[in-house]
Every structure is written in C-alpha cells, then in structure tokens.
Design a protein around this motif. Structure first.
Motif, PDB file in Angstrom:
ATOM      1  N   LEU A  25       0.815  -1.234   0.000  1.00 43.26           N
ATOM      2  CA  LEU A  25       0.000   0.000   0.000  1.00 43.26           C
ATOM      3  C   LEU A  25       0.843   1.276   0.000  1.00 43.26           C
ATOM      4  N   PHE A  26       2.043   1.194  -0.567  1.00 46.28           N
ATOM      5  CA  PHE A  26       2.905   2.386  -0.574  1.00 46.28           C
ATOM      6  C   PHE A  26       2.223   3.574  -1.250  1.00 46.28           C
ATOM      7  N   ASN A  27       1.432   3.289  -2.281  1.00 44.66           N
ATOM      8  CA  ASN A  27       0.836   4.405  -3.025  1.00 44.66           C
ATOM      9  C   ASN A  27      -0.638   4.619  -2.683  1.00 44.66           C
ATOM     10  N   TRP A  28      -1.075   4.003  -1.590  1.00 42.76           N
ATOM     11  CA  TRP A  28      -2.447   4.265  -1.143  1.00 42.76           C
ATOM     12  C   TRP A  28      -2.391   5.392  -0.114  1.00 42.76           C
ATOM     13  N   GLN A  29      -3.115   6.462  -0.348  1.00 39.31           N
ATOM     14  CA  GLN A  29      -3.105   7.533   0.649  1.00 39.31           C
ATOM     15  C   GLN A  29      -3.813   7.106   1.930  1.00 39.31           C
ATOM     16  N   ARG A  33      -9.053   5.119  -0.291  1.00 35.08           N
ATOM     17  CA  ARG A  33      -8.879   6.026  -1.422  1.00 35.08           C
ATOM     18  C   ARG A  33      -8.982   5.326  -2.786  1.00 35.08           C
ATOM     19  N   PRO A  82      -1.009   7.529  -7.444  1.00 39.48           N
ATOM     20  CA  PRO A  82      -0.287   7.143  -8.648  1.00 39.48           C
ATOM     21  C   PRO A  82      -0.494   5.648  -8.884  1.00 39.48           C
ATOM     22  N   ASP A 232       2.883   0.351   8.717  1.00 44.07           N
ATOM     23  CA  ASP A 232       2.997   1.760   8.353  1.00 44.07           C
ATOM     24  C   ASP A 232       3.085   2.661   9.578  1.00 44.07           C
ATOM     25  N   PHE A 233       2.625   2.160  10.722  1.00 45.51           N
ATOM     26  CA  PHE A 233       2.690   2.945  11.951  1.00 45.51           C
ATOM     27  C   PHE A 233       4.096   2.935  12.555  1.00 45.51           C
ATOM     28  N   PRO A 235       8.470   3.163  11.958  1.00 42.15           N
ATOM     29  CA  PRO A 235       9.527   3.543  11.008  1.00 42.15           C
ATOM     30  C   PRO A 235       9.937   2.307  10.199  1.00 42.15           C
TER      31      PRO A 235
ATOM     32  N   GLY B  89      13.029   6.688  12.188  1.00 42.83           N
ATOM     33  CA  GLY B  89      12.660   6.950  10.799  1.00 42.83           C
ATOM     34  C   GLY B  89      11.222   7.429  10.701  1.00 42.83           C
ATOM     35  N   PRO B  90      10.779   7.723   9.471  1.00 42.90           N
ATOM     36  CA  PRO B  90       9.449   8.307   9.295  1.00 42.90           C
ATOM     37  C   PRO B  90       8.302   7.299   9.360  1.00 42.90           C
ATOM     38  N   VAL B  91       7.153   7.773   9.801  1.00 45.27           N
ATOM     39  CA  VAL B  91       5.907   7.000   9.727  1.00 45.27           C
ATOM     40  C   VAL B  91       4.854   7.878   9.060  1.00 45.27           C
ATOM     41  N   ARG B  92       3.839   7.228   8.513  1.00 48.84           N
ATOM     42  CA  ARG B  92       2.838   7.979   7.759  1.00 48.84           C
ATOM     43  C   ARG B  92       1.933   8.798   8.677  1.00 48.84           C
ATOM     44  N   ASP B  95      -2.331  11.063   3.832  1.00 51.32           N
ATOM     45  CA  ASP B  95      -2.022  10.980   2.407  1.00 51.32           C
ATOM     46  C   ASP B  95      -0.655  10.280   2.270  1.00 51.32           C
ATOM     47  N   ASN B  96       0.228  10.888   1.500  1.00 50.47           N
ATOM     48  CA  ASN B  96       1.566  10.291   1.440  1.00 50.47           C
ATOM     49  C   ASN B  96       2.570  11.178   2.147  1.00 50.47           C
TER      50      ASN B  96
END
Lengths: 250, 345
Positions: A25-29, A33, A82, A232-233, A235, B89-92, B95-96
């Motif tokens: 899901l890298f490109n899922w906002q 979505r 994208p 995703d939560f 790092p 490091g970063p987390v979401r 959006d992106n």
C-alpha cells in the motif's frame, strides 16, 4: 519508483519466507482512497482522523454503490493515487487487501442502510477480485458489524479483527483464516487460526518471539503469526526488523 | 491576564491571525536538512521576512512567527532539541506525508530552546503582533513511542514541564509586553479516555507564567465536545479550531461544519474565565480558494453565538501543504471577508 519499491518489498517477503502478504500500500493515501476512486457513486469527503491515531483519511461519501470502473489505474492527482492501484501479482502468498465492509461503512458518510451497503460492497468486491484474478483476499476489519458475510466469498478469506475494538463481536463465522489477539478463538471460526504476535505500535523488538510462541505449539498444528496493525505505523527500519523476526520463527 | 478580552473595543473585533506554518520557499525547503546552523539561520530569516511581507500584504492583524520557517515540521523540531528520545525513521501521517516519530528511551531533558531564534528575529524586526506556536505536551506524547516512562500520563506531564521551560524562557526574552503563545494540540481529542491527561499536561505547560495570552489550537477532532468539557478547567484564553474542512463550499448550504460553534458558546457560558474562539474559515487541505462571500457567511454564522471581541478569524490549520500562492489567496480572501463583515458591526 513505486513499482521498484513494491518489488523490493515482495523480495523481502520471499527472502524472509513470509507465507502470506498483501500489497504494501505504498501508493495508497488511505485504505479507502483507491476504492473511492474506482467505484461509481462514491466520492471523497473531508479529511478525518482515523480511529484513535495520528493518521487521517478522506471520509468516503457513499451515495450509491455502482460498478467497479473498467480501469483500476486511477489518476495520480494530489487526491488520488499514482497507479496502478490493484495490480495482479504472480506470487503464491499474495492476498488482495480490502478494507472490511463494517469498517468501510462505519468510517464513511453513507446514505443508505447497512444491509444495502453490505450487499453493494459484496458485489463490487467480487467484481474487483475477479478482475484481479487472485484466489486469496485479506479483509482488514476494525468494526465487524456482520462478520458472517465473509463466508460468502469464493476466494480464500483471511479476516483480521481486533478483539480489543469495542465494536468487535463475532456470532457465527467460517473463513479460511481468522486473525485476532486470541488464537483459541480464531481456531473456532477458521481452518488456519491467526495470532497478533508482533506489536506494530512499539519500536521495541520482540526478540524472544520463538520463546513466546512455544506456549502454543501443543495446541495448534498450524498457526498464522502476524502483526497487530499496519506496519505503516512504524519507522521502516523497525518494520523491516519485525518482518525478519516473523521469518525467524519460520 | 488578557487585555484584548478586557477591552471590548471595536479595534479588537474579529482580529485576523494565521495558525502557524506556511509553505517554505524552495530555496529553503530543498536544502533545509543539509544546511548548517548559520546557513539555516540566514535562509530561514530571509524566508521569514518574505512570509511576513506576504502576511502584511494580505492584511493579517497577527503575523504569528512568519510561517515557521525555522522548523521542518511541528513534531520533529522540538524533539530534535531533546535528550532521551531517538528517531528511527518516518511513519505515515496522512495521504503520502510522513513524519519522523521518536521513541522515548530515557528521561527527557531539553538541551536547546525550540524557538529562541524566531523570537529573537521578530523582536529585532520590532514586530509586536506575533503569536508563537509551540507543539503541546499531549501531542508530543501521543506522537512518540513511549519506551521509558511508566505510562502515557507520566510522559505527557514530563513534556508539560519541558514546554513550560520553553515558554518561560521565551517570555523572559520578550520582556514586559504581552506575549501570545499558541499551544498546538492536534492530538488533543484523539483518545477520549485521556482528557484528564490533556488537561493536566496543558495546564502544566503554562503553570505560573505571567504576561502571556494562551491560545490552544486543535484540529481534525472526532468530537470537539471532549475538549469543550474541559474548557472550564483549562488555563487557555483562545481556542483556535478547524471548521472549514467539515463544511460545504456551497454558499447557500447550511453551515453544517460550524455546528460546534454553538457548543463552544455553551462551554463559554459555564466557565468563569473570559475566553474566545479562533474560527477556522479556510480549508488548508484543498486548493479551492474560498470566496469572500462564503467566508463572510461563515463568520456571520459564528457571530450569532460569539461576540465579535471574542471571535478571531483564521485558517483551519497551518497552510504549509498549500503553495505560497494558494496560501496567500486564502489569507487575502479571509481578511477581505472579515473587513466586509466588520463594516456592518
């Protein structure tokens, strides 16, 4: 770049011998979505907090549930993704990721009752899975209003439910794999019980994962172990280490 | 002590303000992370001048700190100035967009002021109409991994002490004039069961500091009612809240996004402290420029409940996700709409 990153991700899954995985899901906002973009009758609403987290999503506004648009390659504008959104994947362990129907309903502004919404979503999800051609589907369900419905899909269903969610209740259900905090409960409703063995809300590493899982060895000939929420939560560096820990157990 | 609220003169009606961040010029944003301290100071100062010019051209009454040009973003900026927290490091976030989320692994200690460079610059420029945004203790806690403190309350209170140190130091530097401080707490109502933690940690941040006007900024709340319940006990003068995001862009629609203004008024009525509302009238996550008429309509709706000397006008949140052009146009229309409304008061 997204395709390259995804390829790296799939490679990491194979190297670590992870049996099942979804698109990263890298490109899922957000988890809705691409569906909002690819289903007629659903549009984007206000930016809204996602449960009790520091992540946000655009609330879907559901006026009707139409068909899945022919092309799943939605545009790459600021508010969309994208593409490609859903890309058929040749790997055996690949599962198509879909937000649970109860979660979708609860986090959207829906101008119809739940039964009608559910019937509509089963139809569009079936269309989408047919287009994808995958035989495994992963439902991410935070608000299982009617978990029984997941038995109606012809694909092999992996259903993730958090029992800690105040909305969680399961009456009757039969899916291939139910994944929860409690593998004993999961085993009642599925062939392959799943267990949240890794915490995706902490950067602490579960270095003694094999030791921790020994207590289940006698009770389960097969146990699917995974993390309790999106990686995703975390790092990326820590998330990758947790994936390695999963592989280490295997 | 809040002299704005104690003098309900027309000059204090509907003051316009920004909320904090503004898009950095490319010469700064492209190099931000690779600049040394002197280079950063030079370019961030230049960007601050330019942003203040834009704000003044738009007609803002309060220029904040000129768009937070010294800060990469609101969380990372303070935690990079602390000992006891590490970043993996970063987390979401949405959006992106990602942010560097820290893990608290030891006792926290402030090793450097968060915002001294900004206030020094603003004082040098002889700007009085400023408001300094500071990330609040509850949000700092909620956005961090806690791997050291006993529980979330204890960590939030530790952040509260640190924010208190920071505000105290800024105030001492500023001198006798009233200093507006905006505590940014976007996470404030994220966990309904933790409102006591929100209350105690914010109050700790401003404990025993005189000569400041305290603003609290909360946005994208699931339920502002949670915040309104603790308003009587919060040591806060102004509540700068997001509304436009949840409202329609249609001029003739019911102002559904502003339904909570009435609930805020109810909270005002039961608190002995004189408080005011900063009304978010432009959505910072869309490029559509709200028309003057639409913004007037939103302000006039709020004036049904809140007296004009207790109402300030601002965007929903910081404008850093919009281009500078879009950000400027939103602020300009906001000011123009406010001036139109003022003509009839």
């Amino acid at each position: 770049m997204i395709t390259e990153e995804k390829d790296q991700f799939y490679k990491m899954m194979r190297v670590n011998k992870v049996d099942y995985y979804t698109d990263p899901l890298f490109n899922w906002q957000d988890i809705f979505r691409p569906l909002v973009a690819s289903i007629d009758g659903i549009s984007l609403g206000p930016l809204t907090r996602y449960f009790e987290t520091n992540t946000f999503y655009r609330k879907p506004i559901v006026n009707e549930i139409g068909n899945v648009k022919n092309s799943l390659d939605v545009d790459g504008s600021e508010y969309n993704i994208p593409g490609p959104v859903y890309k058929p994947n040749e790997f055996d362990g690949y599962m198509t990721f879909l937000p649970g129907i109860g979660t979708f309903y609860s986090l959207s502004q829906v101008n119809m009752d739940f039964k009608k919404f559910q019937d509509g979503m089963i139809e569009v999800y079936s269309q989408l899975l047919k287009i994808m051609g995958t035989d495994k589907v992963f439902f991410y369900e935070e608000v299982p209003k009617d978990a029984e419905v997941y038995g109606s899909f012809s694909q092999r269903v992996f259903l993730r439910i958090s029992l800690n969610s105040k909305n969680s209740h399961i009456n009757s259900l039969k899916v291939y794999s139910l994944i929860t905090e409690d593998p004993y409960l999961s085993s009642k409703y599925s062939n392959l019980p799943g267990y949240f063995a890794l915490d995706s809300t902490s950067t602490k590493l579960e270095n003694d994962l094999p030791g921790e899982l020994k207590r289940f060895v006698d009770d389960f000939p097969e146990l699917l172990i995974t993390h309790n929420n999106y990686l995703d939560f975390l790092p990326r560096k820590i998330a990758d280490k947790k994936v390695e820990l999963l592989g280490g157990v295997a | 002590m809040n002299w704005h609220l104690r003098l309900p003169s027309k000059q204090y009606y509907l003051l316009t303000q920004e909320i904090g961040s503004f898009r950095k010029p490319e010469y700064l944003s492209r190099k931000f992370r690779s600049l040394d301290e002197n280079e950063l100071n030079e370019l961030a100062s230049k960007a601050t001048f330019e942003t203040i010019e834009l704000y003044e051209k738009a007609g803002l009454d309060n220029i904040g700190v000129g768009g937070e040009m010294f800060r990469w973003e609101m969380y990372e900026h303070p935690i990079r100035r602390l000992d006891g927290i590490i970043v993996h490091g970063p987390v979401r976030s949405f959006d992106n967009r990602y942010y560097n989320k820290g893990s608290v692994v030891n006792k926290l200690r402030r090793i450097k002021s968060f915002h001294m460079e900004e206030i020094q610059l603003l004082k040098k420029l002889k700007k009085k109409n400023i408001k300094i945004p500071i990330t609040g203790p509850y949000t700092l806690m909620d956005w961090s991994f806690n791997e050291y403190y006993r529980d979330r309350y204890e960590l939030a209170m530790e952040f509260g002490k640190i924010v208190n140190q920071e505000i105290r130091e800024l105030k001492e530097f500023w001198g006798d004039d009233l200093l507006q401080i905006q505590i940014d707490e976007p996470a404030a109502t994220t966990h309904p069961a933790e409102m006591t933690t929100v209350l105690d940690s914010i109050n700790e941040s401003v404990r025993d500091i005189n000569g400041i006007e305290v603003h609290l900024h909360v946005c994208y709340s699931i339920d502002y009612g949670l915040l309104f319940k603790i308003v009587p006990d919060l040591k806060v003068d102004y509540y700068n809240l997001e509304f436009a995001n949840r409202d329609s862009l249609n001029l003739n629609a019911d102002r559904i996004g502003y339904a909570d203004v009435k609930r805020f008024k109810d909270a005002m009525d039961v608190t002995s402290r004189k408080i005011g509302l900063g009304l978010g009238v432009t959505d910072v996550h869309i490029d559509d420029i709200e028309t003057v008429d639409l913004i007037m309509n939103r302000i006039e709706y709020a004036l049904k409940f809140i007296e004009p000397d207790r109402l300030r006008i601002n965007p929903d949140c910081g404008l850093r996700t919009r281009s500078r052009e879009v950000g400027y146009n939103k602020l300009k229309n906001m000011v123009d709409a406010t001036r139109e409304v003022l003509k009839n008061l």
